[in-house]
Structures are given as C-alpha cells and as structure tokens.
Design an enzyme around this catalytic site. Sequence first.
Site, mmCIF file in Angstrom:
data_model
loop_
_atom_site.group_PDB
_atom_site.id
_atom_site.type_symbol
_atom_site.label_atom_id
_atom_site.label_comp_id
_atom_site.label_asym_id
_atom_site.label_seq_id
_atom_site.Cartn_x
_atom_site.Cartn_y
_atom_site.Cartn_z
ATOM 1 N N ASP A 156 75.516 0.878 -58.195
ATOM 2 C CA ASP A 156 76.157 -0.216 -58.529
ATOM 3 C C ASP A 156 75.267 -1.177 -59.554
ATOM 4 O O ASP A 156 74.211 -0.611 -59.897
ATOM 5 C CB ASP A 156 76.557 -1.307 -57.505
ATOM 6 C CG ASP A 156 75.495 -1.826 -56.679
ATOM 7 O OD1 ASP A 156 74.424 -1.781 -56.959
ATOM 8 O OD2 ASP A 156 75.680 -1.794 -55.327
ATOM 9 N N CYS A 181 66.583 -4.028 -41.647
ATOM 10 C CA CYS A 181 66.739 -2.475 -41.740
ATOM 11 C C CYS A 181 65.592 -1.939 -41.140
ATOM 12 O O CYS A 181 64.630 -2.436 -41.501
ATOM 13 C CB CYS A 181 67.151 -2.090 -42.836
ATOM 14 S SG CYS A 181 68.844 -2.715 -43.390
ATOM 15 N N ARG A 227 72.465 -4.879 -51.331
ATOM 16 C CA ARG A 227 72.244 -6.336 -50.883
ATOM 17 C C ARG A 227 70.728 -6.596 -50.908
ATOM 18 O O ARG A 227 70.414 -7.503 -49.825
ATOM 19 C CB ARG A 227 72.853 -6.372 -49.486
ATOM 20 C CG ARG A 227 74.119 -6.326 -49.521
ATOM 21 C CD ARG A 227 75.048 -6.578 -48.176
ATOM 22 N NE ARG A 227 76.320 -6.071 -48.120
ATOM 23 C CZ ARG A 227 77.094 -5.201 -47.369
ATOM 24 N NH1 ARG A 227 76.284 -5.018 -46.357
ATOM 25 N NH2 ARG A 227 78.065 -4.907 -47.570
ATOM 26 N N CYS A 266 66.039 0.474 -48.392
ATOM 27 C CA CYS A 266 66.067 1.320 -49.333
ATOM 28 C C CYS A 266 66.063 0.479 -50.749
ATOM 29 O O CYS A 266 66.235 -0.485 -51.091
ATOM 30 C CB CYS A 266 67.279 1.869 -49.255
ATOM 31 S SG CYS A 266 67.869 2.191 -47.475
ATOM 32 N N ARG A 284 88.170 -9.357 -48.628
ATOM 33 C CA ARG A 284 88.299 -9.091 -49.967
ATOM 34 C C ARG A 284 89.882 -8.245 -49.885
ATOM 35 O O ARG A 284 90.699 -8.629 -50.752
ATOM 36 C CB ARG A 284 87.558 -8.202 -50.750
ATOM 37 C CG ARG A 284 87.918 -7.581 -51.875
ATOM 38 C CD ARG A 284 86.814 -6.955 -52.943
ATOM 39 N NE ARG A 284 85.890 -8.113 -53.055
ATOM 40 C CZ ARG A 284 84.466 -7.953 -53.173
ATOM 41 N NH1 ARG A 284 83.817 -6.668 -52.743
ATOM 42 N NH2 ARG A 284 83.741 -8.987 -53.126
ATOM 43 N N TYR A 285 89.827 -7.224 -48.942
ATOM 44 C CA TYR A 285 91.084 -6.595 -48.954
ATOM 45 C C TYR A 285 91.928 -7.174 -47.881
ATOM 46 O O TYR A 285 91.537 -7.902 -46.978
ATOM 47 C CB TYR A 285 90.774 -5.182 -48.470
ATOM 48 C CG TYR A 285 89.719 -4.448 -49.400
ATOM 49 C CD1 TYR A 285 90.156 -3.893 -50.682
ATOM 50 C CD2 TYR A 285 88.426 -4.313 -49.169
ATOM 51 C CE1 TYR A 285 89.211 -3.284 -51.457
ATOM 52 C CE2 TYR A 285 87.493 -3.562 -49.980
ATOM 53 C CZ TYR A 285 87.943 -3.184 -51.123
ATOM 54 O OH TYR A 285 87.085 -2.536 -51.940
ATOM 55 N N CYS A 292 69.064 -0.704 -52.687
ATOM 56 C CA CYS A 292 69.829 -1.423 -51.826
ATOM 57 C C CYS A 292 70.811 -2.425 -52.382
ATOM 58 O O CYS A 292 70.086 -3.019 -53.382
ATOM 59 C CB CYS A 292 69.060 -2.209 -50.412
ATOM 60 S SG CYS A 292 70.172 -3.229 -49.674
ATOM 61 N N ARG A 318 91.287 -6.073 -43.669
ATOM 62 C CA ARG A 318 89.980 -5.653 -43.261
ATOM 63 C C ARG A 318 88.840 -6.518 -43.901
ATOM 64 O O ARG A 318 89.015 -6.919 -44.919
ATOM 65 C CB ARG A 318 89.781 -4.160 -43.679
ATOM 66 C CG ARG A 318 89.610 -3.691 -45.148
ATOM 67 C CD ARG A 318 90.068 -2.260 -45.148
ATOM 68 N NE ARG A 318 90.073 -1.755 -46.637
ATOM 69 C CZ ARG A 318 91.075 -1.848 -47.242
ATOM 70 N NH1 ARG A 318 92.316 -2.610 -46.975
ATOM 71 N NH2 ARG A 318 91.291 -1.423 -48.455
ATOM 72 N N ASP A 356 82.277 1.043 -57.010
ATOM 73 C CA ASP A 356 82.395 -0.232 -56.203
ATOM 74 C C ASP A 356 82.296 -1.281 -57.515
ATOM 75 O O ASP A 356 81.306 -1.561 -57.914
ATOM 76 C CB ASP A 356 81.348 -0.461 -55.229
ATOM 77 C CG ASP A 356 82.037 -1.217 -53.907
ATOM 78 O OD1 ASP A 356 82.926 -2.030 -54.188
ATOM 79 O OD2 ASP A 356 81.365 -1.079 -52.996
ATOM 80 N N LYS A 414 86.501 -0.782 -54.316
ATOM 81 C CA LYS A 414 86.053 0.560 -54.523
ATOM 82 C C LYS A 414 87.145 1.199 -55.297
ATOM 83 O O LYS A 414 88.344 0.941 -54.834
ATOM 84 C CB LYS A 414 86.153 1.464 -53.216
ATOM 85 C CG LYS A 414 84.811 0.756 -52.279
ATOM 86 C CD LYS A 414 84.977 1.347 -50.980
ATOM 87 C CE LYS A 414 83.647 0.752 -50.002
ATOM 88 N NZ LYS A 414 84.060 -0.742 -49.712
#
Length: 415
Positions: A340, A172, A181, A176, A159-160, A179, A163, A377, A384
């Site tokens: 988000d 994981c 994702r 969480c 996206r950037y 999360c 990076r 975000d 961000k």
Amino acid sequence: MANLPVMGDVGGVTEELAGGGRTNGEAKAPAVRHEDAPRPVANVLSRFKPGPRSIWAGVPDALWNDWHWQQRERVIRLEQLERVLRVTPEEREAAVKTEAEFHMGITPYYAALMDPEDPTCPIRLQSVPTMGELNILASDLEDPLAEERDMPVPGITHRYPDRVLFYTTHNCPVYCRHCTRKRKVSDPTSAAAKRQIEESLAYIAQHTEIRDVVISGGDPLSLSDDRLDHILGRLRAIPHVEIFRLGTRNLVTLPQRVTDDFVYMLRRHHPVYVNTHFNHPKECTAEAFEAARRLADAGCVIGNQMVLLKGVNDDPAVVKELNHKLLLMRIRPYYIYQCDLARGISHFRTPVEAGIRIIEALRGHTSGLAVPQFVVDAPNGGGKIPVNPEYVVSHEGKRWVLRNFAGKQFEYVEP
Ligand code: SF4
C-alpha cells in the site's frame, strides 16, 4: 537506539490490558498435553527444519520456547543488532535515522532466521531498518487505508456493511518495516486503553448489522490469554456476532506464543478464524509448523495474507514454494496484497503487474488451494479490490483506476 518504551510492559503485554478477568469465573483449564496429540506424518514434518539459534545457541530450551522471554529479549537497539549480524553502514545509518519514526523490534527467534552476512536476506529486509524508509514520496499517505476516517469510535473501523476492524493493542513482537499502521504501531501513546476497548465492545453490541469482527492491532496475541479470553467472551455474548478473526503475525515472528493453554482458551469461542502473514518460505520453520498445528488441531481455520514486497517475494517461484509449505501447515493462502501507500515503504512497492504475473504462474499450474486472491487495498478507504478485469476501470502507465464493491472508483499510482 533508545530502549523501546512500552508502558508497563509485561513481556510485551500492556499491563492495563493484561488484567481483565475470565468471563465466567471458571478455574483455569488444565493445560492440554500437546505431546499426547497425534503427530503429523514424518514425511510432512521432515520438510520443516527448526529455526537456527544464532547467538542464542546456549539458551536453554525452556527459555527459548517461553514467549515472555522472547518478548523480553527482543533486539531493539543497534548495539544488540551488531551482535546478531554484520550490520552494513547503510543499515547502521538507517537504524539511527528511522528511530523516531518507527521503532525496531525483533524477537530472538525471528532475528536468528536472518542471514548475518546478506543484507538482501528476505527476513532481514522485513525487520531491519533501511535507508529506503527515509524516502517519502508525494503519493505516500500517513493513513493509507483511511482507517481513522472510518472510525465511528476510537478503536473501531467500520467500512464494510457487516464487519468491523477492532484494534486491541499497538504492540507486536516484531515491527515489520513494511507495516501499514506504522503511524501508531510501536507507539505506546496510541495503545488501546481499557476504556477504548469497552467503547468498542459497546459499539459492536449496538450495531446489529455487525456479524464478523476482525480483531487486530498491532498484534492481539500481544495480550495475555486472560485478556483475550475476556474480549472474545464479551464478543460471543453479543447475539448478532457470528464469527471473529484474529489477525496475528505471531505464527511467523513468535510461534512460541501459541501455547497449549492459549489454544485451549480459543476452543471456548468457536468458530475462530485466524489470519496470519507469512511472506517467505524461510519463515516456514518447524516452530511455525507446530504453532499452526496447535491452532488447526484446536479447530481454528487459518488463512494467510501475504504482502507483495520487492526483493522479498516478488517472484512466482518464491510464492509457489511458500504456498505449498503453507498448505502442508494447514494454512490456506487467502490474499496477496499489493503493497500500500504507507509512508516510507515505497522501496518495497512493485508494479501491480508483478502480482498479476504471480497469479498467472500459479493458476492452473498448481492446486487451486495454493492460489490466493490478489487485491489492492485501495487508498482513501476503497477497501480490498481484486485485480480482476471486472474491477479494473482503466490502467495507463503507473495509474490504475479500480472499482470497489460499492461501485466507487479509487486510484492507485505505482511508485
Ligand atoms: S505484525 Fe502486523 S501490525 Fe505488527 S508491525 Fe507487522 S505488519 Fe504491522
């Protein structure tokens, strides 16, 4: 609750990924004896208490401190959870009804941090399903950050300009509840296969503008040391890759994963940055301190990315205490994220003003090192965006219009 189906799981390590040899055929380095390392001063250490053991009080230290054992013994079914805490009727119903959408998975270490009597315990809220997850708002998004849209090849979000985000696994230790994702994390059918990893590495090698690689997932520390060594070695062999960052919550949910062998391996690949995700001071135990110490002593630079969560940390005093503890652990508070628009996490969202209030309560009142940047975000791939006047185009009621680094405008609507 059905057993969490992890394909060929070796203590949470996908078998396919656990393979992959060392990059240069070296013999495995001897373990560094961490007992020989200089100890932090006593008045620092005394602020960090070992986590409780709860129902695992009789487990020998050797097993408790073995990350493979912690992975194997995860709490993944309702009947296991009932043994750890007094489950409320609401939690019981939620555990059943959310099972198909997003699995439960809690390491014994993290589960023992939960208050067995208090359903509002901040650790419990982050790891035990609640009925709020079934409340899907019209504004909720399957892929809130449009990570799939910005994928030139499966496994890379670019996206950037300079990076990329590199997905290495969808496992994981703890799933969480907030999360971002959840659409793929905990779902073994979406795991990164070896071929996908190869294609991702090839993409990075072909794109000379990429100087910074964020290694993410899931949690990349779910992979074996050898597999990570292989991936990091391949990245280091690409001349234009300058730094990489490991995005991991293992320091919080499975600090036993940060072994002497693991940090010894990382030392071969410096500069290595580690971004972790502490959300509450209760997570800053002696075990977490030790994991951070090993990483910092091995030369890693550690940052924390906190997510602002209603009922967990939407209180300036909680964030101040957390950030002070993190600094003692040599972890720099880096970001606070506005929660988000992922599906089924609206019960965690706060007004944007809650984050602004936290920053105002920190700035000037405590060390600048303890003041992270508060960002949204932005939905639909805005990236961000700092909640600073120069990036806020307009704000009316619950509707925020923000401008990103490229001058594009994105809307964030509070619940
Ligand atoms: S560790 Fe990160 S990727 Fe894994 S469940 Fe938690 S928030 Fe999601």
